[in-house]
Write a protein that holds these residues in place. Sequence first.
Motif, short mmCIF file in Angstrom:
data_model
loop_
_atom_site.label_atom_id
_atom_site.label_comp_id
_atom_site.label_asym_id
_atom_site.label_seq_id
_atom_site.Cartn_x
_atom_site.Cartn_y
_atom_site.Cartn_z
N VAL B 179 90.25 12.58 29.65
CA VAL B 179 88.73 12.09 29.67
C VAL B 179 88.61 10.77 28.92
O VAL B 179 88.11 9.77 29.37
CB VAL B 179 87.74 13.14 28.87
CG1 VAL B 179 86.25 12.53 28.76
CG2 VAL B 179 87.87 14.34 29.47
N GLU B 180 89.46 10.68 27.83
CA GLU B 180 89.73 9.40 27.27
C GLU B 180 90.16 8.29 28.02
O GLU B 180 89.71 7.02 27.83
CB GLU B 180 90.46 9.61 25.99
CG GLU B 180 90.28 8.66 24.82
CD GLU B 180 91.32 8.68 23.63
OE1 GLU B 180 92.17 9.55 23.97
OE2 GLU B 180 90.84 8.10 22.59
N SER B 181 91.19 8.44 29.09
CA SER B 181 91.88 7.53 29.44
C SER B 181 90.94 7.02 30.81
O SER B 181 91.36 5.96 31.45
CB SER B 181 93.14 7.79 30.10
OG SER B 181 92.95 9.06 30.99
N CYS B 182 90.01 7.80 31.41
CA CYS B 182 89.47 7.49 32.69
C CYS B 182 88.71 6.07 32.50
O CYS B 182 87.76 5.93 32.05
CB CYS B 182 88.35 8.75 33.02
SG CYS B 182 87.71 8.32 34.45
N PRO B 183 89.35 5.29 33.56
CA PRO B 183 88.62 3.94 33.53
C PRO B 183 87.32 3.76 34.27
O PRO B 183 86.67 2.90 34.23
CB PRO B 183 89.88 2.90 33.96
CG PRO B 183 90.56 4.16 35.15
CD PRO B 183 90.61 5.45 34.24
N ALA B 184 87.18 4.87 35.19
CA ALA B 184 85.89 4.63 35.98
C ALA B 184 84.87 5.54 35.06
O ALA B 184 83.80 5.62 35.53
CB ALA B 184 86.28 5.46 37.15
N GLU B 185 85.11 6.16 33.97
CA GLU B 185 84.21 6.83 33.20
C GLU B 185 83.70 7.97 34.16
O GLU B 185 82.23 8.17 34.00
CB GLU B 185 83.03 5.98 32.64
CG GLU B 185 83.53 5.11 31.50
CD GLU B 185 82.54 4.27 31.02
OE1 GLU B 185 81.35 4.34 31.16
OE2 GLU B 185 82.95 3.28 30.18
N ALA B 186 84.56 8.49 34.91
CA ALA B 186 84.06 9.76 35.58
C ALA B 186 84.25 10.97 34.96
O ALA B 186 83.66 12.21 35.45
CB ALA B 186 84.77 9.84 36.95
N MET B 187 84.72 11.12 33.80
CA MET B 187 85.02 12.48 33.17
C MET B 187 84.29 12.40 31.79
O MET B 187 84.22 11.62 31.07
CB MET B 187 86.37 12.60 32.80
CG MET B 187 87.39 12.66 34.29
SD MET B 187 88.97 12.57 33.87
CE MET B 187 89.58 14.14 33.84
N PHE B 188 83.85 13.67 31.65
CA PHE B 188 82.91 13.74 30.37
C PHE B 188 83.48 15.31 29.63
O PHE B 188 83.80 16.04 30.47
CB PHE B 188 81.24 13.94 30.64
CG PHE B 188 80.87 12.79 31.35
CD1 PHE B 188 80.33 11.57 30.78
CD2 PHE B 188 81.04 12.90 32.83
CE1 PHE B 188 79.89 10.67 31.39
CE2 PHE B 188 80.61 11.63 33.54
CZ PHE B 188 79.84 10.63 32.87
N PHE B 189 83.50 15.12 28.43
CA PHE B 189 83.95 16.32 27.64
C PHE B 189 82.85 16.65 26.63
O PHE B 189 82.48 15.73 25.93
CB PHE B 189 85.26 16.16 27.38
CG PHE B 189 85.86 17.43 26.88
CD1 PHE B 189 86.33 18.52 27.65
CD2 PHE B 189 85.88 17.64 25.26
CE1 PHE B 189 86.97 19.53 27.23
CE2 PHE B 189 86.63 18.83 24.94
CZ PHE B 189 87.00 19.64 25.80
N GLY B 190 82.47 17.95 26.32
CA GLY B 190 81.76 18.30 25.11
C GLY B 190 81.23 19.83 25.06
O GLY B 190 82.00 20.60 25.79
N ASP B 191 80.43 19.85 24.16
CA ASP B 191 80.13 21.50 23.93
C ASP B 191 78.93 21.89 24.94
O ASP B 191 77.84 21.18 24.97
CB ASP B 191 79.35 21.39 22.37
CG ASP B 191 79.02 22.91 22.03
OD1 ASP B 191 79.26 23.69 22.90
OD2 ASP B 191 78.50 23.00 20.86
N LEU B 192 79.23 22.99 25.89
CA LEU B 192 78.26 23.25 26.84
C LEU B 192 77.14 24.17 26.26
O LEU B 192 76.25 24.51 26.96
CB LEU B 192 79.06 24.20 27.77
CG LEU B 192 80.04 23.55 28.85
CD1 LEU B 192 80.96 24.31 29.62
CD2 LEU B 192 79.31 22.73 29.72
N ASP B 193 77.43 24.63 25.24
CA ASP B 193 76.18 25.37 24.43
C ASP B 193 75.19 24.56 23.49
O ASP B 193 74.42 24.94 23.16
CB ASP B 193 76.89 26.22 23.33
CG ASP B 193 77.54 27.65 24.20
OD1 ASP B 193 76.97 27.54 25.06
OD2 ASP B 193 77.98 28.39 23.47
#
Lengths: 185, 233
Positions: B179-193
Motif C-alpha cells: 500500500v505504501e509503495s503504490c505510485p498510482a495511490e490505488a491501494m488503501f489500508f485501514g480499520d474496516l470497523d
Amino acid sequence: MPFCETAMTSSEPERVPDRRLAIAVFAVSFCAAAAIGFVTGQFRSPSVDQPIAFNHRKHVIDNQLGCSTCHTFYETETFSGLPASDICSTCHAEPLGKSAGEAKLVKMLKEQQPLVWKSLFQEPLHVFFSHRRHVVKAGIRCERCHGNFALTTSPPRRVRRLKMADCIGCHEERNVSVDCTTCHR
Amino acid sequence: MARWGMVIDLDRCTACQACVVACQVENNIPVAGQSDSDRGRGISWIRLAPFNEGEHGTRPGLRLVPIPCMHCEKPPCTKVCPVKATSIGKEGIVAQVYARCIGCRYCTTACPYTVRRFNWKLPEWPDPMGEGLSPDVSVRPRGVVEKCSFCHHRLQNARDKAAIEGRALRDGDYMPACVESCPAEAMFFGDLDDPRSVVTRLEAGPRAFRLLEELGTKPKVIYLSKGESGADV
C-alpha cells in the motif's frame, strides 16, 4: 495334521527369546545413545564463554547500580543491549579493587580491545519481543524472565532458551492478547 | 479493536507491480530463479492475476488484478490445518506460524484465491541481497507454507509505539509495504470497523466488490471497479 502340530509346537519356544533379545538390544542401544548424548552435551544448550567473569552481585547489590547503567536500551528499544567498553571505562579506567577479573578488564580497556559479551537469553528468530513494551508499559520486572541475575557472582555457563509456554502463561495471567500475530513474525 | 482491511482501486491500478517488488523486499521473499519459476515454485505474497475482459473481436482487453491474501473473515485455510499453524486473530489477520507448520499443504489446496506458497527449498538470494534482509520478518525454512501477513510486523511495531504513547491503536497507524509503495495511490489500508476510515467509506461505495464473494469466505480485501455498470464515483 499331526505333522503340523509338531511343527508349530517346536517353533513356538524359539520365537519368544528372539523377541526378548530384540527388545533388550534395542533398550541397551537406546540407553547407550542417551548416555553418549548426555556425556557429549548433545541435550544441553550451547556453552558460553564470556570475555570476563562478570560479577552481577558486586555491581547490583554491593554498589547499588541499576540494570540500566550497563543494559542501556531496555527502556527505549526492543532490545536491552550489552555494555560496550566505554561504559565499563567510566568506572574502571583504573583498577578499583583487586580481583583478577577486573585486572583483565583494565588491561583490555587500556589495550582498546573490544568487549564482546555473549547473549545468554535467546528467543527464536521468529519471535517479536519488545523490552520497552514489557518493562515500561507493562511494568514487568527483569527477574520475571531473567531470574535473580543480580544475585549471581559469575556468569552462567549456558545459554537459556526461553519457551513459548512461559510467554503464554504470563500473557494469560495478565489477560494480554495471545493471538499468534502478537508475537510471531 | 481494529479489523484491518485493504481496498484496491482497479480503475486506478496501472499494473506496474511496484506492490509486488515492495512485498518481496519487505518480507524477505527469496528470488526463485529460472528453473524454479518454470516449475511454478516461485514465491510471491501478492501477484498480478490476468483476467480476460471484453469479447474477442469487439473489445479485447486484459485486466491485471493484484491479489494478496484476502484475510477472509471465514478463512477456509485455517479450518483444514491439522496443527493450528494458521489461525485468524482478533484483529482479522490470518496468521501463519512457520515454526508450527508441517508442510502438508492442505491450506494451499483449501485457499480459493491460491495465495499460499510452499517453500520447496532453502531460501537463496543472489549476492549481496542476502545481507540486506529485514530483521523484522523471519526467514522461512524449507518445507513450510507462507503467505501475505498484511505486514503484521509493521502492526507489531505500530502497536508497540501506540502502547508507549499511552493510546489505543487506531486507523492509519500502520500500512503494509504494498500500500505504501503504490505510485498510482490505488491501494488503501485501514480499520474496516472505524466508520470514519477511508476503507470503510470506499467499501460502502457502489464500485466495491470482493473476489469469489459467493463462496462466503468474506474477504477483507475489497476491490473497486466501475466495470460494466458504469457507476460514477
